[in-house]
Design a protein around this motif. Sequence first.
Motif, PDB file in Angstrom:
ATOM      1  N   THR A 125       1.128  -1.776   0.060  1.00 39.01           N
ATOM      2  CA  THR A 125      -0.083   0.038   0.035  1.00 39.01           C
ATOM      3  C   THR A 125       0.211   0.872  -0.085  1.00 39.01           C
ATOM      4  O   THR A 125       1.816   1.117  -0.012  1.00 39.01           O
ATOM      5  CB  THR A 125      -1.153   0.226   1.647  1.00 39.01           C
ATOM      6  N   ARG A 127       0.422   5.783  -0.475  1.00 41.51           N
ATOM      7  CA  ARG A 127      -0.455   7.167  -0.767  1.00 41.51           C
ATOM      8  C   ARG A 127       0.836   8.373  -0.469  1.00 41.51           C
ATOM      9  O   ARG A 127       1.548   8.450  -0.610  1.00 41.51           O
ATOM     10  CB  ARG A 127      -1.464   7.350   1.010  1.00 41.51           C
ATOM     11  N   ASN A 234      -5.498   7.187  -1.437  1.00 44.51           N
ATOM     12  CA  ASN A 234      -4.333   5.993  -1.051  1.00 44.51           C
ATOM     13  C   ASN A 234      -4.424   5.298  -2.375  1.00 44.51           C
ATOM     14  O   ASN A 234      -5.460   4.997  -3.016  1.00 44.51           O
ATOM     15  CB  ASN A 234      -5.464   5.285   0.235  1.00 44.51           C
ATOM     16  N   ALA A 236      -2.937   1.153  -3.634  1.00 43.43           N
ATOM     17  CA  ALA A 236      -3.129  -0.596  -2.787  1.00 43.43           C
ATOM     18  C   ALA A 236      -2.310  -1.315  -4.111  1.00 43.43           C
ATOM     19  O   ALA A 236      -3.033  -1.075  -5.390  1.00 43.43           O
ATOM     20  CB  ALA A 236      -4.354  -1.664  -2.134  1.00 43.43           C
TER      21      ALA A 236
END
Length: 238
Positions: A125, A127, A234, A236
Amino acid sequence: MSDLLYRDDAYAREAPGRVVGYTDEGGVIVTPCLFYPTGGGQPGDSGWLEWDGKKLPIATAVKGDDGLSVLVPAEPAALPPKGAHVVQVLDWERRHRHMRIHTALHLLSVVIPLPVTGGKISAGTGRLDFMMPEPPEDRDALEAALNDLVDRDLAVSEDWITTAELDANPGLVKTLSVRPPRGGGEVRLVRIGAGAEQVDLQPCGGTHVARTGEIGALRLGRIENKGKQNRRVNIALD
Protein backbone atom coordinates in the motif's frame (compact mmCIF):
# COMPACT_ATOMS: atom_id res chain seq x y z
CA MET A 1 29.54 0.02 -8.79
CA SER A 2 29.48 2.37 -5.81
CA ASP A 3 29.09 1.54 -2.12
CA LEU A 4 25.30 1.88 -2.60
CA LEU A 5 24.39 -1.43 -4.23
CA TYR A 6 20.66 -0.87 -3.65
CA ARG A 7 20.90 2.14 -5.97
CA ASP A 8 23.14 0.50 -8.57
CA ASP A 9 21.09 -2.71 -8.79
CA ALA A 10 17.64 -2.66 -7.19
CA TYR A 11 17.16 -6.32 -8.18
CA ALA A 12 20.14 -7.68 -6.21
CA ARG A 13 18.62 -10.00 -3.60
CA GLU A 14 21.84 -10.94 -1.84
CA ALA A 15 25.43 -9.82 -1.96
CA PRO A 16 28.75 -10.39 -0.23
CA GLY A 17 29.94 -7.59 2.01
CA ARG A 18 32.39 -6.65 4.70
CA VAL A 19 31.65 -5.25 8.14
CA VAL A 20 33.30 -1.83 8.32
CA GLY A 21 31.91 -0.51 11.60
CA TYR A 22 29.17 -0.20 14.17
CA THR A 23 27.08 2.56 15.72
CA ASP A 24 26.79 3.29 19.43
CA GLU A 25 23.23 1.96 19.26
CA GLY A 26 24.35 -1.46 18.01
CA GLY A 27 23.81 -0.98 14.29
CA VAL A 28 26.07 -2.77 11.80
CA ILE A 29 27.62 -1.06 8.78
CA VAL A 30 28.39 -3.33 5.83
CA THR A 31 29.73 -2.33 2.42
CA PRO A 32 28.64 -2.39 -0.29
CA CYS A 33 25.17 -1.44 1.01
CA LEU A 34 22.54 -3.90 -0.22
CA PHE A 35 19.88 -2.74 2.26
CA TYR A 36 17.97 0.44 1.35
CA PRO A 37 17.92 2.84 4.36
CA THR A 38 14.68 4.51 5.41
CA GLY A 39 14.19 7.74 3.48
CA GLY A 40 11.92 9.62 1.09
CA GLY A 41 8.84 7.88 2.45
CA GLN A 42 10.25 4.41 1.69
CA PRO A 43 10.91 2.05 4.64
CA GLY A 44 14.31 0.53 5.21
CA ASP A 45 14.89 -3.01 4.00
CA SER A 46 14.81 -6.05 6.25
CA GLY A 47 16.53 -9.44 5.90
CA TRP A 48 19.57 -11.01 7.52
CA LEU A 49 23.35 -11.36 7.56
CA GLU A 50 25.13 -14.72 7.34
CA TRP A 51 28.75 -15.48 8.35
CA ASP A 52 30.61 -18.51 9.69
CA GLY A 53 27.41 -20.53 10.05
CA LYS A 54 25.73 -17.72 12.01
CA LYS A 55 22.69 -15.64 11.07
CA LEU A 56 21.68 -12.17 12.28
CA PRO A 57 18.09 -11.04 11.48
CA ILE A 58 17.90 -7.39 10.36
CA ALA A 59 14.72 -5.48 11.21
CA THR A 60 15.41 -2.37 9.13
CA ALA A 61 18.12 -0.09 7.80
CA VAL A 62 18.66 3.62 8.44
CA LYS A 63 21.05 6.09 6.89
CA GLY A 64 24.27 6.78 8.78
CA ASP A 65 26.14 10.07 9.00
CA ASP A 66 28.39 9.04 6.12
CA GLY A 67 25.45 8.12 3.87
CA LEU A 68 25.97 4.37 4.29
CA SER A 69 23.22 2.04 5.47
CA VAL A 70 23.17 1.13 9.15
CA LEU A 71 21.62 -2.30 9.69
CA VAL A 72 19.44 -2.55 12.80
CA PRO A 73 19.32 -6.06 14.34
CA ALA A 74 15.84 -7.45 14.96
CA GLU A 75 16.86 -8.75 18.39
CA PRO A 76 19.84 -8.67 20.76
CA ALA A 77 22.44 -11.06 19.36
CA ALA A 78 26.13 -11.46 18.72
CA LEU A 79 27.29 -9.21 15.89
CA PRO A 80 29.75 -10.22 13.19
CA PRO A 81 33.22 -8.91 14.05
CA LYS A 82 34.61 -5.85 12.32
CA GLY A 83 36.32 -6.89 9.10
CA ALA A 84 34.22 -10.05 8.80
CA HIS A 85 33.08 -11.09 5.35
CA VAL A 86 29.32 -11.63 5.39
CA VAL A 87 26.50 -12.43 2.98
CA GLN A 88 23.70 -9.88 2.98
CA VAL A 89 20.26 -11.33 2.18
CA LEU A 90 17.14 -9.22 1.64
CA ASP A 91 13.55 -10.04 2.48
CA TRP A 92 13.05 -9.82 -1.27
CA GLU A 93 9.27 -10.08 -1.35
CA ARG A 94 8.96 -7.08 0.97
CA ARG A 95 11.55 -5.04 -0.97
CA HIS A 96 9.90 -5.84 -4.29
CA ARG A 97 6.50 -4.72 -3.01
CA HIS A 98 8.11 -1.45 -1.91
CA MET A 99 9.53 -1.05 -5.43
CA ARG A 100 6.16 -1.69 -7.05
CA ILE A 101 4.36 0.76 -4.78
CA HIS A 102 7.06 3.41 -5.13
CA THR A 103 6.84 3.40 -8.91
CA ALA A 104 3.04 3.35 -8.67
CA LEU A 105 3.13 6.51 -6.55
CA HIS A 106 5.17 8.25 -9.24
CA LEU A 107 2.40 7.29 -11.67
CA LEU A 108 -0.20 8.61 -9.23
CA SER A 109 1.55 11.99 -9.37
CA VAL A 110 1.09 11.85 -13.15
CA VAL A 111 -2.67 11.22 -13.13
CA ILE A 112 -3.09 13.82 -10.36
CA PRO A 113 -0.80 16.65 -11.55
CA LEU A 114 -0.86 18.66 -8.32
CA PRO A 115 1.87 19.54 -5.78
CA VAL A 116 2.63 16.65 -3.40
CA THR A 117 2.80 17.56 0.29
CA GLY A 118 3.66 14.14 1.72
CA GLY A 119 3.76 10.43 1.07
CA LYS A 120 4.34 6.99 2.50
CA ILE A 121 5.26 3.59 1.09
CA SER A 122 4.41 0.24 2.66
CA ALA A 123 4.62 -3.35 1.45
CA GLY A 124 1.55 -3.39 -0.77
CA THR A 125 0.00 0.00 0.00
CA GLY A 126 1.01 3.62 -0.35
CA ARG A 127 -0.34 7.13 -0.30
CA LEU A 128 0.39 10.64 -1.48
CA ASP A 129 -0.93 13.85 0.02
CA PHE A 130 -1.81 16.47 -2.56
CA MET A 131 -2.48 20.18 -2.41
CA MET A 132 -6.06 19.53 -3.50
CA PRO A 133 -8.82 21.77 -2.08
CA GLU A 134 -11.62 19.72 -3.68
CA PRO A 135 -11.84 15.91 -4.03
CA PRO A 136 -11.58 14.35 -7.51
CA GLU A 137 -14.87 14.24 -9.36
CA ASP A 138 -14.41 10.76 -10.86
CA ARG A 139 -12.55 8.16 -8.78
CA ASP A 140 -13.14 5.43 -11.35
CA ALA A 141 -11.53 7.53 -14.08
CA LEU A 142 -8.47 8.13 -11.88
CA GLU A 143 -8.09 4.42 -11.16
CA ALA A 144 -8.49 3.59 -14.85
CA ALA A 145 -5.88 6.18 -15.86
CA LEU A 146 -3.45 4.81 -13.26
CA ASN A 147 -3.86 1.24 -14.47
CA ASP A 148 -3.56 2.35 -18.08
CA LEU A 149 -0.05 3.68 -17.32
CA VAL A 150 0.79 0.36 -15.67
CA ASP A 151 -0.52 -1.61 -18.65
CA ARG A 152 1.55 0.44 -21.09
CA ASP A 153 4.61 -1.32 -19.58
CA LEU A 154 6.73 1.82 -19.75
CA ALA A 155 10.46 1.57 -19.07
CA VAL A 156 11.71 3.02 -15.78
CA SER A 157 15.24 4.40 -15.93
CA GLU A 158 17.50 6.87 -14.20
CA ASP A 159 19.53 9.89 -15.16
CA TRP A 160 21.77 12.30 -13.29
CA ILE A 161 21.97 16.08 -13.29
CA THR A 162 23.98 18.57 -11.26
CA THR A 163 22.43 20.42 -8.35
CA ALA A 164 22.80 23.61 -10.38
CA GLU A 165 20.75 22.06 -13.20
CA LEU A 166 18.07 21.06 -10.70
CA ASP A 167 17.99 24.55 -9.23
CA ALA A 168 17.50 25.89 -12.75
CA ASN A 169 14.57 23.47 -13.28
CA PRO A 170 12.53 23.63 -10.04
CA GLY A 171 9.50 22.19 -11.84
CA LEU A 172 11.16 18.75 -11.69
CA VAL A 173 10.48 18.64 -7.94
CA LYS A 174 6.92 17.52 -7.26
CA THR A 175 7.22 16.80 -3.55
CA LEU A 176 7.14 19.83 -1.29
CA SER A 177 7.92 17.87 1.90
CA VAL A 178 10.95 15.84 0.79
CA ARG A 179 14.21 17.42 -0.34
CA PRO A 180 15.81 15.71 -3.36
CA PRO A 181 19.00 13.78 -2.49
CA ARG A 182 21.95 16.00 -3.42
CA GLY A 183 24.96 13.90 -2.45
CA GLY A 184 28.19 14.64 -4.29
CA GLY A 185 26.76 17.62 -6.17
CA GLU A 186 24.59 15.41 -8.36
CA VAL A 187 20.90 14.53 -8.24
CA ARG A 188 19.39 11.26 -9.41
CA LEU A 189 16.32 11.51 -11.63
CA VAL A 190 13.85 8.67 -12.15
CA ARG A 191 12.29 8.65 -15.61
CA ILE A 192 9.15 6.73 -16.59
CA GLY A 193 8.80 6.20 -20.32
CA ALA A 194 11.27 7.36 -22.95
CA GLY A 195 11.16 9.86 -25.78
CA ALA A 196 7.61 10.59 -26.86
CA GLU A 197 6.42 7.96 -24.37
CA GLN A 198 7.91 9.75 -21.34
CA VAL A 199 5.26 10.48 -18.71
CA ASP A 200 7.31 11.39 -15.65
CA LEU A 201 10.73 12.68 -14.61
CA GLN A 202 11.51 13.65 -11.02
CA PRO A 203 14.29 13.50 -8.43
CA CYS A 204 14.22 10.31 -6.35
CA GLY A 205 16.69 8.22 -4.37
CA GLY A 206 14.47 5.16 -3.86
CA THR A 207 14.20 1.76 -5.50
CA HIS A 208 11.90 1.14 -8.46
CA VAL A 209 10.81 -1.62 -10.81
CA ALA A 210 12.30 -1.72 -14.32
CA ARG A 211 8.96 -1.43 -16.14
CA THR A 212 5.51 -0.25 -15.08
CA GLY A 213 3.93 -3.56 -16.12
CA GLU A 214 5.74 -5.18 -13.20
CA ILE A 215 3.58 -3.21 -10.76
CA GLY A 216 0.43 -5.19 -11.54
CA ALA A 217 -3.16 -4.04 -11.08
CA LEU A 218 -3.75 -1.17 -8.67
CA ARG A 219 -6.75 -0.19 -6.57
CA LEU A 220 -7.52 3.38 -5.64
CA GLY A 221 -8.37 3.49 -1.94
CA ARG A 222 -9.78 6.16 0.32
CA ILE A 223 -9.40 9.84 -0.52
CA GLU A 224 -9.17 11.54 2.86
CA ASN A 225 -9.58 15.18 3.79
CA LYS A 226 -6.37 16.21 5.59
CA GLY A 227 -7.07 19.91 5.95
CA LYS A 228 -8.42 22.85 3.99
CA GLN A 229 -5.94 22.43 1.13
CA ASN A 230 -4.91 18.78 1.36
CA ARG A 231 -6.28 15.40 0.32
CA ARG A 232 -4.67 12.04 0.99
CA VAL A 233 -4.98 9.52 -1.86
CA ASN A 234 -4.37 5.87 -0.98
CA ILE A 235 -3.50 3.07 -3.40
CA ALA A 236 -2.94 -0.67 -3.01
CA LEU A 237 -1.67 -3.58 -5.06
CA ASP A 238 -4.64 -5.62 -6.23
